[in-house]
Write a protein that holds these residues in place. Structure first.
Motif, short mmCIF file in Angstrom:
data_model
loop_
_atom_site.label_atom_id
_atom_site.label_comp_id
_atom_site.label_asym_id
_atom_site.label_seq_id
_atom_site.Cartn_x
_atom_site.Cartn_y
_atom_site.Cartn_z
N SER A 48 39.32 42.13 47.55
CA SER A 48 40.21 41.75 46.46
C SER A 48 39.45 40.80 45.54
N ILE A 49 39.78 40.84 44.26
CA ILE A 49 39.13 39.98 43.27
C ILE A 49 40.16 39.09 42.61
N GLY A 50 39.87 37.81 42.58
CA GLY A 50 40.73 36.85 41.90
C GLY A 50 40.00 36.21 40.74
N TRP A 51 40.77 35.83 39.74
CA TRP A 51 40.25 35.05 38.61
C TRP A 51 40.90 33.67 38.63
N PHE A 52 40.07 32.66 38.38
CA PHE A 52 40.51 31.28 38.36
C PHE A 52 39.88 30.59 37.15
N ARG A 53 40.38 29.43 36.84
CA ARG A 53 39.75 28.64 35.79
C ARG A 53 39.86 27.16 36.13
N TYR A 88 35.73 29.80 33.57
CA TYR A 88 36.45 30.88 34.25
C TYR A 88 35.57 31.45 35.35
N TYR A 89 36.17 31.60 36.52
CA TYR A 89 35.46 32.09 37.69
C TYR A 89 36.13 33.34 38.26
N CYS A 90 35.32 34.26 38.76
CA CYS A 90 35.87 35.31 39.60
C CYS A 90 35.46 35.03 41.04
N ALA A 91 36.26 35.53 41.95
CA ALA A 91 36.03 35.29 43.36
C ALA A 91 36.44 36.53 44.15
N ALA A 92 35.83 36.69 45.31
CA ALA A 92 36.09 37.87 46.14
C ALA A 92 36.46 37.46 47.55
N ASP A 93 37.37 38.20 48.13
CA ASP A 93 37.74 37.98 49.52
C ASP A 93 38.33 39.28 50.08
N ASP A 94 38.25 39.43 51.40
CA ASP A 94 38.83 40.64 51.96
C ASP A 94 40.35 40.53 52.10
N GLN A 95 40.89 39.35 51.85
CA GLN A 95 42.33 39.17 51.81
C GLN A 95 42.82 39.14 50.36
N TYR A 96 44.10 39.37 50.19
CA TYR A 96 44.73 39.41 48.85
C TYR A 96 45.61 38.18 48.73
N GLY A 97 45.28 37.28 47.77
CA GLY A 97 46.08 36.09 47.66
C GLY A 97 45.72 35.26 46.44
N SER A 98 46.43 34.16 46.26
CA SER A 98 46.28 33.32 45.07
C SER A 98 45.72 31.93 45.34
N TRP A 116 42.86 29.38 46.00
CA TRP A 116 41.41 29.41 45.76
C TRP A 116 40.62 29.17 47.05
N TYR A 117 41.15 28.38 47.96
CA TYR A 117 40.38 28.01 49.14
C TYR A 117 40.22 29.16 50.12
N MET A 118 40.94 30.25 49.95
CA MET A 118 40.79 31.38 50.85
C MET A 118 39.64 32.30 50.44
N TYR A 119 39.12 32.13 49.24
CA TYR A 119 38.10 33.04 48.73
C TYR A 119 36.71 32.61 49.22
N ASP A 120 36.00 33.57 49.76
CA ASP A 120 34.69 33.28 50.37
C ASP A 120 33.54 33.33 49.38
N PHE A 121 33.66 34.14 48.33
CA PHE A 121 32.53 34.36 47.44
C PHE A 121 32.94 34.08 46.00
N TRP A 122 32.07 33.37 45.28
CA TRP A 122 32.37 32.93 43.92
C TRP A 122 31.20 33.21 42.99
N GLY A 123 31.54 33.50 41.73
CA GLY A 123 30.53 33.56 40.70
C GLY A 123 30.21 32.16 40.19
N GLN A 124 29.29 32.09 39.24
CA GLN A 124 28.84 30.79 38.73
C GLN A 124 29.75 30.27 37.61
N GLY A 125 30.60 31.14 37.09
CA GLY A 125 31.53 30.75 36.04
C GLY A 125 31.00 31.07 34.65
N THR A 126 31.92 31.24 33.73
CA THR A 126 31.59 31.46 32.33
C THR A 126 32.52 30.61 31.47
N GLN A 127 31.96 29.94 30.49
CA GLN A 127 32.73 29.01 29.66
C GLN A 127 33.52 29.78 28.60
#
Length: 122
Positions: A33-38, A94-104, A106-117
């Protein structure tokens, strides 16, 4: 594991649009699953949206009020965040993150990008 790289950020005037991309490499993209955060300076990291592995489910933060749309193309190993009607208060990294679980959360996500302004001028 998976590596994530965001792109598509930049400077835009209020009312404008941007589309962010999250390109993945490594383990099979469709496994996550992919999440977006900021996160704005001095603020907590906010959840924006999540999309399931196949893309059949999405969930958004209430405060977005339909302005943002999350999508993915598993054939291209890429997820997207279409942002419309941007406001100065949308300014953040803004960051994208990946996890094998589906949720909202942020602390459950194992993998993160470096972010884009993203900067929205008034």
């Amino acid at each position: 594991q998976v590596q994530l790289v965001e792109s598509g950020g930049g400077l835009v005037q209020a009312g404008g649009s941007l589309r962010l991309s999250c390109a993945a490499s490594g383990r099979t993209f469709s496994s996550y699953s992919i999440g977006w955060f900021r996160q704005a300076p001095g603020e907590v990291r906010d959840f924006l949206a999540v999309i399931s592995r196949s893309g059949d489910r999405t969930y958004y933060a209430d405060f977005l009020k339909g302005r943002f749309t999350i999508s993915r193309d598993n054939a291209k190993n890429t997820a997207y965040l279409q942002m419309n009607s941007l406001k100065p208060e949308d300014t953040a990294v803004y960051y994208c993150a990946a996890d094998d679980q589906y949720g909202s959360n942020w602390y459950m996500y194992d993998f993160w990008g470096q972010g884009t302004q993203v900067t929205v001028s008034s």
